[in-house]
Design a protein around this motif. Structure first.
Motif, PDB file in Angstrom:
ATOM      1  N   GLU A   1      -4.579   6.105  -7.622  1.00 12.77           N
ATOM      2  CA  GLU A   1      -3.550   5.586  -6.752  1.00 12.77           C
ATOM      3  C   GLU A   1      -4.086   5.734  -5.280  1.00 12.77           C
ATOM      4  OE1 GLU A   1       0.259   7.545  -7.682  1.00 12.77           O
ATOM      5  OE2 GLU A   1       0.658   7.397  -5.429  1.00 12.77           O
TER       6      GLU A   1
ATOM      7  N   SER B   1      -2.559  -4.300 -12.254  1.00 12.54           N
ATOM      8  CA  SER B   1      -1.634  -5.129 -11.097  1.00 12.54           C
ATOM      9  C   SER B   1      -2.474  -5.835 -10.373  1.00 12.54           C
ATOM     10  CB  SER B   1      -0.817  -4.169 -10.399  1.00 12.54           C
ATOM     11  OG  SER B   1      -0.163  -4.584  -9.315  1.00 12.54           O
ATOM     12  N   ALA B   2      -3.711  -5.566 -10.078  1.00 11.02           N
ATOM     13  CA  ALA B   2      -4.571  -6.101  -9.386  1.00 11.02           C
ATOM     14  C   ALA B   2      -5.901  -6.473 -10.399  1.00 11.02           C
ATOM     15  CB  ALA B   2      -5.389  -5.562  -8.437  1.00 11.02           C
TER      16      ALA B   2
ATOM     17  N   ARG C   1       0.633  -8.178 -11.494  1.00 11.41           N
ATOM     18  CA  ARG C   1       1.937  -8.163 -10.404  1.00 11.41           C
ATOM     19  C   ARG C   1       1.622  -7.931  -9.073  1.00 11.41           C
ATOM     20  NH1 ARG C   1       5.506  -2.892 -12.171  1.00 11.41           N
ATOM     21  NH2 ARG C   1       7.139  -2.914 -10.235  1.00 11.41           N
ATOM     22  N   LEU C   2       0.444  -7.478  -8.631  1.00 10.21           N
ATOM     23  CA  LEU C   2       0.240  -7.228  -7.120  1.00 10.21           C
ATOM     24  C   LEU C   2       0.287  -8.552  -6.503  1.00 10.21           C
ATOM     25  CD1 LEU C   2      -1.001  -5.121  -5.626  1.00 10.21           C
ATOM     26  CD2 LEU C   2      -2.858  -6.276  -5.315  1.00 10.21           C
TER      27      LEU C   2
ATOM     28  N   LEU D   1     -10.079  -6.263  -3.828  1.00  9.25           N
ATOM     29  CA  LEU D   1      -9.342  -4.756  -3.789  1.00  9.25           C
ATOM     30  C   LEU D   1     -10.473  -4.230  -4.792  1.00  9.25           C
ATOM     31  CD1 LEU D   1      -5.642  -5.715  -4.004  1.00  9.25           C
ATOM     32  CD2 LEU D   1      -6.689  -4.233  -2.236  1.00  9.25           C
TER      33      LEU D   1
ATOM     34  N   SER E   1       0.782  -1.316  -0.080  1.00  4.33           N
ATOM     35  CA  SER E   1       0.101   0.091   0.041  1.00  4.33           C
ATOM     36  C   SER E   1       0.927   1.185   0.085  1.00  4.33           C
ATOM     37  CB  SER E   1      -0.830  -0.119   1.326  1.00  4.33           C
ATOM     38  OG  SER E   1      -0.228   0.296   2.345  1.00  4.33           O
TER      39      SER E   1
ATOM     40  N   LEU F   1      -6.389   2.777  -4.481  1.00  5.85           N
ATOM     41  CA  LEU F   1      -5.967   1.497  -4.388  1.00  5.85           C
ATOM     42  C   LEU F   1      -5.068   1.555  -3.090  1.00  5.85           C
ATOM     43  CD1 LEU F   1      -4.469   1.323  -8.119  1.00  5.85           C
ATOM     44  CD2 LEU F   1      -5.699  -0.400  -6.961  1.00  5.85           C
ATOM     45  N   ARG F   2      -4.221   2.302  -2.618  1.00  4.09           N
ATOM     46  CA  ARG F   2      -3.735   2.366  -1.640  1.00  4.09           C
ATOM     47  C   ARG F   2      -4.667   2.252  -0.271  1.00  4.09           C
ATOM     48  NH1 ARG F   2       1.632   3.712  -2.718  1.00  4.09           N
ATOM     49  NH2 ARG F   2       2.111   5.032  -4.563  1.00  4.09           N
TER      50      ARG F   2
ATOM     51  N   LEU G   1      -4.232   6.273 -12.932  1.00  4.77           N
ATOM     52  CA  LEU G   1      -5.098   5.621 -12.322  1.00  4.77           C
ATOM     53  C   LEU G   1      -5.484   5.962 -10.844  1.00  4.77           C
ATOM     54  CD1 LEU G   1      -3.678   2.334 -13.900  1.00  4.77           C
ATOM     55  CD2 LEU G   1      -5.906   3.390 -14.393  1.00  4.77           C
TER      56      LEU G   1
ATOM     57  N   VAL H   1      -7.752  -4.242   3.153  1.00  2.00           N
ATOM     58  CA  VAL H   1      -7.605  -5.528   2.999  1.00  2.00           C
ATOM     59  C   VAL H   1      -6.797  -6.057   3.997  1.00  2.00           C
ATOM     60  CG1 VAL H   1      -6.760  -7.372   1.582  1.00  2.00           C
ATOM     61  CG2 VAL H   1      -8.440  -5.770   0.619  1.00  2.00           C
TER      62      VAL H   1
ATOM     63  N   SER I   1      -6.843  -0.754 -12.362  1.00  3.29           N
ATOM     64  CA  SER I   1      -5.510  -1.378 -11.931  1.00  3.29           C
ATOM     65  C   SER I   1      -5.002  -2.488 -13.013  1.00  3.29           C
ATOM     66  CB  SER I   1      -5.395  -1.745 -10.724  1.00  3.29           C
ATOM     67  OG  SER I   1      -3.942  -2.561 -10.486  1.00  3.29           O
TER      68      SER I   1
ATOM     69  N   LEU J   1      -5.962  -1.436  -0.232  1.00  5.48           N
ATOM     70  CA  LEU J   1      -4.814  -2.351   0.240  1.00  5.48           C
ATOM     71  C   LEU J   1      -4.686  -2.271   1.842  1.00  5.48           C
ATOM     72  CD1 LEU J   1      -2.143  -1.695  -2.453  1.00  5.48           C
ATOM     73  CD2 LEU J   1      -2.987  -4.116  -1.818  1.00  5.48           C
ATOM     74  N   ARG J   2      -4.910  -1.290   2.268  1.00  7.10           N
ATOM     75  CA  ARG J   2      -4.879  -0.910   3.951  1.00  7.10           C
ATOM     76  C   ARG J   2      -5.904  -1.632   4.283  1.00  7.10           C
ATOM     77  NH1 ARG J   2      -2.951   4.274   2.637  1.00  7.10           N
ATOM     78  NH2 ARG J   2      -4.968   5.241   3.233  1.00  7.10           N
TER      79      ARG J   2
ATOM     80  N   VAL K   1       3.872  -0.561  -8.880  1.00  7.35           N
ATOM     81  CA  VAL K   1       3.380  -1.489  -8.416  1.00  7.35           C
ATOM     82  C   VAL K   1       2.067  -1.820  -8.255  1.00  7.35           C
ATOM     83  CG1 VAL K   1       3.679  -2.998  -6.370  1.00  7.35           C
ATOM     84  CG2 VAL K   1       5.491  -1.589  -7.223  1.00  7.35           C
ATOM     85  N   LEU K   2       1.253  -0.629  -7.978  1.00 11.36           N
ATOM     86  CA  LEU K   2      -0.134  -0.719  -7.595  1.00 11.36           C
ATOM     87  C   LEU K   2      -0.963  -0.744  -8.979  1.00 11.36           C
ATOM     88  CD1 LEU K   2      -0.417   2.476  -5.330  1.00 11.36           C
ATOM     89  CD2 LEU K   2      -0.128  -0.025  -4.726  1.00 11.36           C
ATOM     90  N   SER K   3      -0.507  -0.539 -10.116  1.00 11.74           N
ATOM     91  CA  SER K   3      -1.243  -0.324 -11.255  1.00 11.74           C
ATOM     92  C   SER K   3      -0.932  -0.797 -12.515  1.00 11.74           C
ATOM     93  CB  SER K   3      -1.815   1.099 -11.399  1.00 11.74           C
ATOM     94  OG  SER K   3      -0.541   2.044 -11.375  1.00 11.74           O
ATOM     95  N   GLU K   4       0.443  -1.265 -12.618  1.00 12.49           N
ATOM     96  CA  GLU K   4       0.933  -1.817 -14.063  1.00 12.49           C
ATOM     97  C   GLU K   4       0.741  -3.213 -14.094  1.00 12.49           C
ATOM     98  OE1 GLU K   4       4.229   0.342 -15.696  1.00 12.49           O
ATOM     99  OE2 GLU K   4       2.437   1.428 -16.582  1.00 12.49           O
TER     100      GLU K   4
END
Lengths: 469, 469
Positions: free
Chosen positions: B124, B318-319, A347-348, B352, A135, B127-128, B122, B134, B316, B131-132, A141-144
């Motif tokens: 961000e 990534s997720a 990626r996550l 997420l 986080s 997403l942060r 995106l 979760v 995202s 993640l916190r 890391v979060l979105s690609e």
């Protein structure tokens, strides 16, 4: 209408034979049917019986004729169905029975038949730390998307872990996948054609059957012994069926809990080299082993053996991540297939797995897990034996006990009766291509601590002995 | 050696024809070859020429003969290869060119050809937060598999989002997948057999070609117009090729940025019903649209149309998380296939995505995104036009501009030259089955703000005009 009864029966028998071959995919869409004379000879019926059977199958739309060239299997018009469909309790005991029942189980259900650990046995604190760390990570890391092969530091770490087990693989021979299952799926796409023959252990992980059916493979089983597949029957299957591929677990075998012996491993590899057989070694239970056992990939050096793994069993099944370690010259092709069918990987999950594996706590976690599993195997085995349910072997590691019901009781009946009492069991024939594990159940010791499970088992065993449904 | 030159050429022509059909998978492994007389008639050569060609193909191992029944395509012995393999700059411009170059691009590379937004575009912060959130969730969220269909509240939310766009689907008609690509992959497994014909738009998303090749489908393209596929040619393709499936983007078309018109949508559906055609509507760009456009699934009510989506483009990559919305009676079969090929889905990504979508900030995020994309489309279009690179249309939404190079320049040459200067472009023929988009490039306006991109474009255009390599 006016044909004699015997003729009618024979025509039906020929029709059933062809339908069975189509259902079993030994005859696939577009394939030419045996010649009329040939089939008549094989089945010891007259040519006119075969003609009649073929004409009825044409009328049904199952096959069609091309004048001058013969009869061919029709294109499938109904969508591919891998199993029968029905409400929960009526569902056939097929390769999906255990997965569907286990995955659909509610919070009140007990699931000694499922194939994973309870959340409390997994590294909860490390997972929470990893999520907090991600986080705060870079936006990329979060979105690609991942790079095509997947997160480089995780591939490096996997290469180091493989080296600890005697397997040499450079990080550029490792491709990340979304799961161990997806890893095998990509490999099947890469290695086999529809109609190719694949060897599996009998019994084996039930989902291998489902996956191989989705690839329209012919599946041949080889009986499994406490030290690996029966080598003589393995050699015989190679000679008879010329399979392209063999899929197995070598670390800890699912469902039996057996461990491949070094002697058997060497013999298998020798045969594989003689017969140009490729082997997928599914090692998803690696972290359960206190001492690394024989690995085909260690002896073979990733020549004929492809090694796959995942972290769903010892880290998290929610943040899924698997990998393929294979010959360097196959990596480009495997990566193209991965991109074609799932594009860039997530990626996550790889970032989370990397963080947990790098966490000092993970090694401690697996040590605790091994002791806890050893204790549970001992306790559950004792309780099962007391009820007459006898473990086939005493596994050296892992979560599974493969155990035989007393008095020739049918595990499918027991499983259905237990399901009605909210206990999901794993009946043996779901794992057995030859359907010869009728009396076996697979127990996951980490999910078999609740006394109610044994109460239900006692009740359904008593009921079955009394002949009740 | 002693045969006349003309005969040799004809034999080679016949051999090339057969090799092409095998490569293009209109003849698959085990398929019967045309009869000698038949092919001789079709190709206007003598029967002996065909015999000679077939015998040479047998010698090569490409086909084999079964005495009395004819010639058959040999089983493939080499692993399935979807593309040529080679170092980065030499790689053929095939369906993988853009994905591999974009996914492999380093931090110093610019990638106006890629198909996703930069991380800074995106959500961000959401997403942060997710993640916190979760990281504090129940242990089951951190470590268990998903239920077979996937996280119920996310399926409910997807059903509500579809309803807002006029599509009726109940949550039990929605199956979550690991990605939009995986959703289409599962559907192809469910709906098509090797050798079946599938229609795509020409141009279309390049990965459709790669995915369909992995399914051994025959691919037929239908020219795309600014309001959807050319309806007359679509009808003609249906009559001529009897495809089982059509895959398209209706929301915002990739690569052209066009929007399907309601009139064309109705005509397509009428044709689909007449010809028992199933349509996969890939709607992964849905959130880019300020006003929802025509959706085949809205008019059809998920009868012949399957609707798929994902959140990789606006939330995202990534997720990753995608979904399938389909007929109720297909859900069980699709779920079995999903389990067979990937077991339970990853729960974490779904958790997420659910949190971000439920976050009040997401609606605001997509509104900002739409304005930002509109501005970028306008600016990039103006700059391209100034260099003579002319957008095909002015898209109503989304990140893509499909633009034609001046002076008949070849986009593949331009893309190779730009790659040598660390700019990843998307050459048109990667999207075109008929290879008729030689002069086109697809620009992602969100990745085309850096002035260096235009400097490189100017340089490589000048170089190409001078005939330089």
């Amino acid at each position: 209408m006016d044909e004699p009864a015997v003729g009618r029966t024979r025509v039906a028998m020929v029709m059933a034979t062809i339908r069975q071959r189509i259902a079993g995919r030994s005859l696939t869409a577009g394939a030419k049917l045996p010649s009329i004379r040939g089939l008549a000879g094989t089945l010891k019926v007259s040519a006119s019986t075969v003609v009649e059977a073929y004409e009825r199958l044409v009328a049904e739309g199952a096959i069609h004729s091309r004048p001058g060239s013969g009869f061919f299997v029709a294109s499938q018009t109904a969508p591919l169905s891998l199993s029968e469909i029905g409400p929960r309790l009526d569902r056939a005991i097929d390769p999906f029975w255990i997965s569907r029942q286990s995955l659909e189980a509610g919070p009140g259900d007990l699931k000694p038949g499922c194939g994973w650990l309870p959340p409390a046995w997994l590294p909860e604190d490390s997972l929470r730390r990893a999520l907090r760390s991600v986080s705060r990570a870079d936006p990329a890391v979060l979105s690609e998307y991942s790079s095509p092969l997947g997160l480089p530091p995780l591939r490096q770490l996997i290469a180091r872990r493989m080296a600890e087990r005697g397997m040499e693989a450079s990080p550029d021979q490792i491709v990340l996948a979304d799961s161990g299952t997806q890893a095998i799926d990509i490999l099947c796409r890469f290695l086999i054609e529809p109609g190719d023959t694949v060897l599996v252990d009998d019994p084996c992980y039930f989902n291998f059957h489902a996956l191989l059916r989705a690839h329209r493979a012919r599946i041949v089983g080889v009986p499994y012994t406490p030290t690996g597949p029966d080598v003589a029957l393995f050699a015989q299957a190679l000679a008879e069926h010329r399979p392209r591929l063999y899929i197995t677990n070598s670390g800890i075998h699912n469902p039996t809990g057996a461990t491949l012996s070094p002697v058997v491993a060497h013999k298998l590899l020798k045969l594989a080299h003689q017969c140009a057989l490729t082997i997928i070694e599914d090692d998803i239970f690696a972290d359960f082993e206190p001492l690394p056992g024989a690995r085909l990939a260690a002896y073979d050096g990733l020549d004929r053996v492809i090694h796959i793994g995942s972290f769903s069993k010892t880290l998290s099944a929610s943040a899924r991540c698997g990998f393929i370690a294979a010959r360097r010259d196959w990596i480009e092709g495997l990566t193209d297939l991965k991109i074609a069918t799932s594009f860039g990987g997530g990626r996550l999950n790889a970032e989370l797995v990397l963080r947990v594996l790098s966490d000092g706590g993970y090694r401690k976690h697996v040590e605790t897990l091994r002791s806890r599993l050893a204790k549970a195997r001992f306790e559950v085995a004792a309780k099962l034996k007391a009820m007459g349910i006898m473990p086939w072997i005493e596994p050296q590691a892992g979560m599974f006990l493969w155990a035989r019901l007393p008095d020739g009781l049918d595990a499918a009946d027991i499983a259905r009766a237990a399901l009605a009492r909210n206990v999901v069991l794993a009946p043996g024939n779901a794992f057995s291509l030859s359907q010869t594990a009728t009396n076996f159940l697979r127990f996951n010791v980490s999910q078999t601590s609740d006394e109610r499970i044994f109460d239900v088992l006692r009740a359904v065993l008593a009921q079955a002995r009394d002949g009740g449904a």
